[in-house]
Motif scaffolding. Structure first.
Motif, PDB file in Angstrom:
ATOM      1  N   CYS A 108       0.850  -1.200   0.000  1.00 37.08           N
ATOM      2  CA  CYS A 108       0.000   0.000   0.000  1.00 37.08           C
ATOM      3  C   CYS A 108       0.878   1.240   0.000  1.00 37.08           C
ATOM      4  O   CYS A 108       1.842   1.327   0.757  1.00 37.08           O
ATOM      5  CB  CYS A 108      -0.904  -0.002   1.233  1.00 37.08           C
ATOM      6  SG  CYS A 108      -2.031   1.413   1.268  1.00 37.08           S
ATOM      7  N   ILE A 131      -0.103   4.298   0.729  1.00 39.96           N
ATOM      8  CA  ILE A 131      -0.583   5.390   1.584  1.00 39.96           C
ATOM      9  C   ILE A 131       0.354   5.557   2.790  1.00 39.96           C
ATOM     10  O   ILE A 131       0.551   6.664   3.278  1.00 39.96           O
ATOM     11  CB  ILE A 131      -2.055   5.143   2.010  1.00 39.96           C
ATOM     12  CG1 ILE A 131      -2.947   4.856   0.798  1.00 39.96           C
ATOM     13  CG2 ILE A 131      -2.603   6.293   2.843  1.00 39.96           C
ATOM     14  CD1 ILE A 131      -3.199   6.007  -0.159  1.00 39.96           C
ATOM     15  N   GLY A 132       0.933   4.434   3.222  1.00 33.32           N
ATOM     16  CA  GLY A 132       2.009   4.493   4.225  1.00 33.32           C
ATOM     17  C   GLY A 132       1.624   5.068   5.576  1.00 33.32           C
ATOM     18  O   GLY A 132       2.374   5.870   6.148  1.00 33.32           O
ATOM     19  N   CYS A 133       0.481   4.689   6.121  1.00 38.11           N
ATOM     20  CA  CYS A 133       0.097   5.162   7.457  1.00 38.11           C
ATOM     21  C   CYS A 133       1.135   4.655   8.466  1.00 38.11           C
ATOM     22  O   CYS A 133       1.627   3.532   8.344  1.00 38.11           O
ATOM     23  CB  CYS A 133      -1.298   4.671   7.820  1.00 38.11           C
ATOM     24  SG  CYS A 133      -2.526   5.203   6.628  1.00 38.11           S
ATOM     25  N   PHE A 153       1.113   3.539  11.401  1.00 32.42           N
ATOM     26  CA  PHE A 153       0.814   2.483  12.383  1.00 32.42           C
ATOM     27  C   PHE A 153       0.541   1.136  11.720  1.00 32.42           C
ATOM     28  O   PHE A 153       0.255   0.153  12.377  1.00 32.42           O
ATOM     29  CB  PHE A 153      -0.448   2.880  13.187  1.00 32.42           C
ATOM     30  CG  PHE A 153      -1.535   3.409  12.301  1.00 32.42           C
ATOM     31  CD1 PHE A 153      -2.324   2.542  11.570  1.00 32.42           C
ATOM     32  CD2 PHE A 153      -1.730   4.776  12.146  1.00 32.42           C
ATOM     33  CE1 PHE A 153      -3.290   3.020  10.708  1.00 32.42           C
ATOM     34  CE2 PHE A 153      -2.698   5.264  11.280  1.00 32.42           C
ATOM     35  CZ  PHE A 153      -3.487   4.381  10.563  1.00 32.42           C
ATOM     36  N   CYS A 154       0.616   1.076  10.378  1.00 32.16           N
ATOM     37  CA  CYS A 154       0.051  -0.064   9.662  1.00 32.16           C
ATOM     38  C   CYS A 154       1.125  -0.971   9.066  1.00 32.16           C
ATOM     39  O   CYS A 154       2.093  -0.490   8.471  1.00 32.16           O
ATOM     40  CB  CYS A 154      -0.857   0.464   8.547  1.00 32.16           C
ATOM     41  SG  CYS A 154      -1.483  -0.834   7.480  1.00 32.16           S
ATOM     42  N   SER A 173       0.646  -3.084   6.572  1.00 28.27           N
ATOM     43  CA  SER A 173       0.513  -3.177   5.105  1.00 28.27           C
ATOM     44  C   SER A 173       1.310  -2.092   4.400  1.00 28.27           C
ATOM     45  O   SER A 173       1.841  -2.296   3.318  1.00 28.27           O
ATOM     46  CB  SER A 173      -0.947  -3.030   4.683  1.00 28.27           C
ATOM     47  OG  SER A 173      -1.720  -3.982   5.319  1.00 28.27           O
ATOM     48  N   GLY A 174       1.369  -0.924   5.024  1.00 28.25           N
ATOM     49  CA  GLY A 174       2.047   0.200   4.407  1.00 28.25           C
ATOM     50  C   GLY A 174       3.569   0.081   4.481  1.00 28.25           C
ATOM     51  O   GLY A 174       4.299   0.894   3.913  1.00 28.25           O
ATOM     52  N   GLY A 217      -4.014  -2.789   1.314  1.00 31.05           N
ATOM     53  CA  GLY A 217      -4.274  -1.910   0.177  1.00 31.05           C
ATOM     54  C   GLY A 217      -5.330  -0.852   0.427  1.00 31.05           C
ATOM     55  O   GLY A 217      -6.095  -0.929   1.396  1.00 31.05           O
ATOM     56  N   GLU A 218      -5.328   0.154  -0.441  1.00 36.50           N
ATOM     57  CA  GLU A 218      -6.328   1.221  -0.373  1.00 36.50           C
ATOM     58  C   GLU A 218      -7.325   0.979  -1.508  1.00 36.50           C
ATOM     59  O   GLU A 218      -6.993   1.182  -2.684  1.00 36.50           O
ATOM     60  CB  GLU A 218      -5.611   2.585  -0.506  1.00 36.50           C
ATOM     61  CG  GLU A 218      -6.531   3.764  -0.765  1.00 36.50           C
ATOM     62  CD  GLU A 218      -7.737   3.845   0.172  1.00 36.50           C
ATOM     63  OE1 GLU A 218      -7.567   3.804   1.393  1.00 36.50           O
ATOM     64  OE2 GLU A 218      -8.869   3.953  -0.354  1.00 36.50           O
ATOM     65  N   SER A 278      -8.900   5.229   3.388  1.00 33.18           N
ATOM     66  CA  SER A 278      -8.094   6.128   4.223  1.00 33.18           C
ATOM     67  C   SER A 278      -8.496   7.582   3.965  1.00 33.18           C
ATOM     68  O   SER A 278      -7.983   8.480   4.621  1.00 33.18           O
ATOM     69  CB  SER A 278      -6.620   5.919   3.904  1.00 33.18           C
ATOM     70  OG  SER A 278      -6.391   6.141   2.525  1.00 33.18           O
TER      71      SER A 278
HETATM   72 FE1  SF4 Z   1      -3.024   3.136   5.586  1.00 37.24          FE
HETATM   73 FE2  SF4 Z   1      -5.007   1.389   4.974  1.00 37.24          FE
HETATM   74 FE3  SF4 Z   1      -2.765   1.529   3.478  1.00 37.24          FE
HETATM   75 FE4  SF4 Z   1      -2.633   0.530   5.929  1.00 37.24          FE
HETATM   76  S1  SF4 Z   1      -3.764  -0.330   4.225  1.00 37.24           S
HETATM   77  S2  SF4 Z   1      -1.174   1.995   4.996  1.00 37.24           S
HETATM   78  S3  SF4 Z   1      -4.132   1.774   7.004  1.00 37.24           S
HETATM   79  S4  SF4 Z   1      -4.264   3.136   3.752  1.00 37.24           S
END
Ligand code: SF4
Ligand code: SAH
Length: 360
Positions: A111, A113-115, A117-118, A120-121, A163-164, A197
């Motif tokens: 992903c 978006i790279g939050c 805390f996540c 996946s990112g 993923g987003e 997100s």
């Molecule tokens: Fe952010 Fe959702 Fe991507 Fe995780 S999967 S980085 S929470 S957008």
């Protein structure tokens, strides 16, 4: 690599069958074999001619995914690691809820978006999944139950895996239409939730699709400073833009929006923030719902820890006192790699370690 037949919507399959010299109803029969009888190969479709089965085999595969790992949790949660045809790994989670079986699907490999805390990112997006690969996840989870002779159907779907979803909009929309189709799995739109997100322009587009699917927005903070510090997407779509799109969505669809809010100890879980959140939702109180989510620790993000119970309760009480609908989300599969993206990132680490061992 042949595409999966799951990537065709029913209308597309009808067109394809007609183009290949068959009657329309042939597509309906195939669709029935795929989603009602849930066969794994074209050869099992006994009312289809051998010649047409050969044409199907030339053009499509049925399920493009391979099952790599299955982890079962004491509470009935099952986590699957699937391999895509190009060797990439994704994960899918099955949760047993009191209302039925709910599956959480992945929409992208990694992903962008790279939050902060996540899990996946942690891995940049390598590619989007096509709609057939998203549908295939549900079909393999259902197969897992079918093979065990368990008369249980996947009744709910949440698009909350890796993923987003709105960064892979077209495929996700096709997937939603496929699983919702009355002639197929017929999963009710109200039993499907898509989580974003906060890609504001896509929320507006989604409002105009006419699908009755639930929308969840990962908010996690009630103001721009805090939200930008934990989710960099907030710099592109700050709270004003995001809420402009949410208001548009609510006015257009008259549907409720769920707000996801991960409780991070000492970061966003104070009574002050709860008051700010209540103020932010004041105008849409009747059509919003806040989900307070316990944080699943991710070892690479050790700056965060889970909020203690008393913070969660004080936050919850403040929202309630201000007339905001909210709930503390129940956890699933805490004894397995539970956080979104964790099984995948942990398996990739193990695979890498193994490769290093072999080299040495
Ligand atoms: Fe952010 Fe959702 Fe991507 Fe995780 S999967 S980085 S929470 S957008
Ligand atoms: N990309 C979409 C959907 C996938 S993430 C989105 O961000 O909404 C699904 C949900 O899991 C989001 O609300 C996300 O913030 C949350 N999540 C991510 N990492 C988590 C963690 N470590 N613990 C608890 N929830 C997490």
């Amino acid at each position: 690599m042949k595409p999966s037949i799951y990537s065709l919507t029913r209308d597309e399959l009808i067109d394809w069958a007609v183009e290949h010299g068959e009657k329309k109803f042939r597509a309906t029969q195939i669709w029935d074999w795929l989603y009602r009888k849930r066969v794994q190969s074209f050869e099992e479709m006994t009312n289809i001619s051998k010649e047409f089965i050969a044409v199907l085999n030339e053009n499509f595969c049925v399920n493009p995914l391979k099952q790599r790992i299955v982890q079962e949790s004491a509470d009935g949660t099952v986590k699957y690691l699937f391999e895509l045809p190009d060797g990439m790994l994704i994960e899918t989670v099955l949760m047993r809820q009191h209302y039925g079986l709910s599956v959480c699907v992945t929409t992208q490999v990694g992903c962008n978006i790279g939050c902060t805390f996540c899990a996946s990112g942690l891995i940049k997006k390598q590619r989007d999944l096509n709609n057939g690969e998203i549908t295939a996840q549900i079909m393999l989870v259902q197969k897992y139950f079918d093979e065990r002779g368990l008369d249980e159907r996947v009744s709910h779907v949440v698009v909350m895996g890796i993923g987003e979803p709105f960064d892979n909009y077209t495929n996700v929309l096709k997937f939603l239409r496929t699983i919702n189709d009355d002639h197929g799995l017929a999963i009710g739109a109200r039993h499907i939730t898509v989580s974003t997100s906060g890609l504001a322009h896509k929320i507006k587009e989604f409002a105009n699709e006419g699908v009755q699917v639930n929308l969840a927005v990962s908010l996690h903070a009630p103001n721009n400073d805090l939200r930008s510090s934990i989710m960099k997407i907030n710099r592109a779509f700050p709270i004003e833009k995001l809420f402009d799109a949410i208001h548009y969505y609510i006015e257009t669809t008259n549907r409720r929006v769920t707000f996801e809010y991960i409780m991070l100890n000492g970061v966003n879980d104070g009574v002050e923030q709860a008051k700010e959140l209540a103020a932010l939702l004041k105008d849409i109180k009747k059509l919003s719902y806040v989900n307070l989510i316990p944080y699943n620790p991710v070892s690479e993000h050790d700056q965060y820890s889970r909020s203690p119970k008393e913070n969660v309760m004080a936050f919850y009480d403040t929202l309630k006192k201000n007339g905001i609908n909210c709930v503390v989300r129940q956890e699933h599969g805490t004894d397995i790699d539970a956080a979104c993206g964790q099984l995948r990132s942990n398996t990739m680490k193990k695979d890498k370690a193994k490769r290093a061992e072999v080299k040495a």
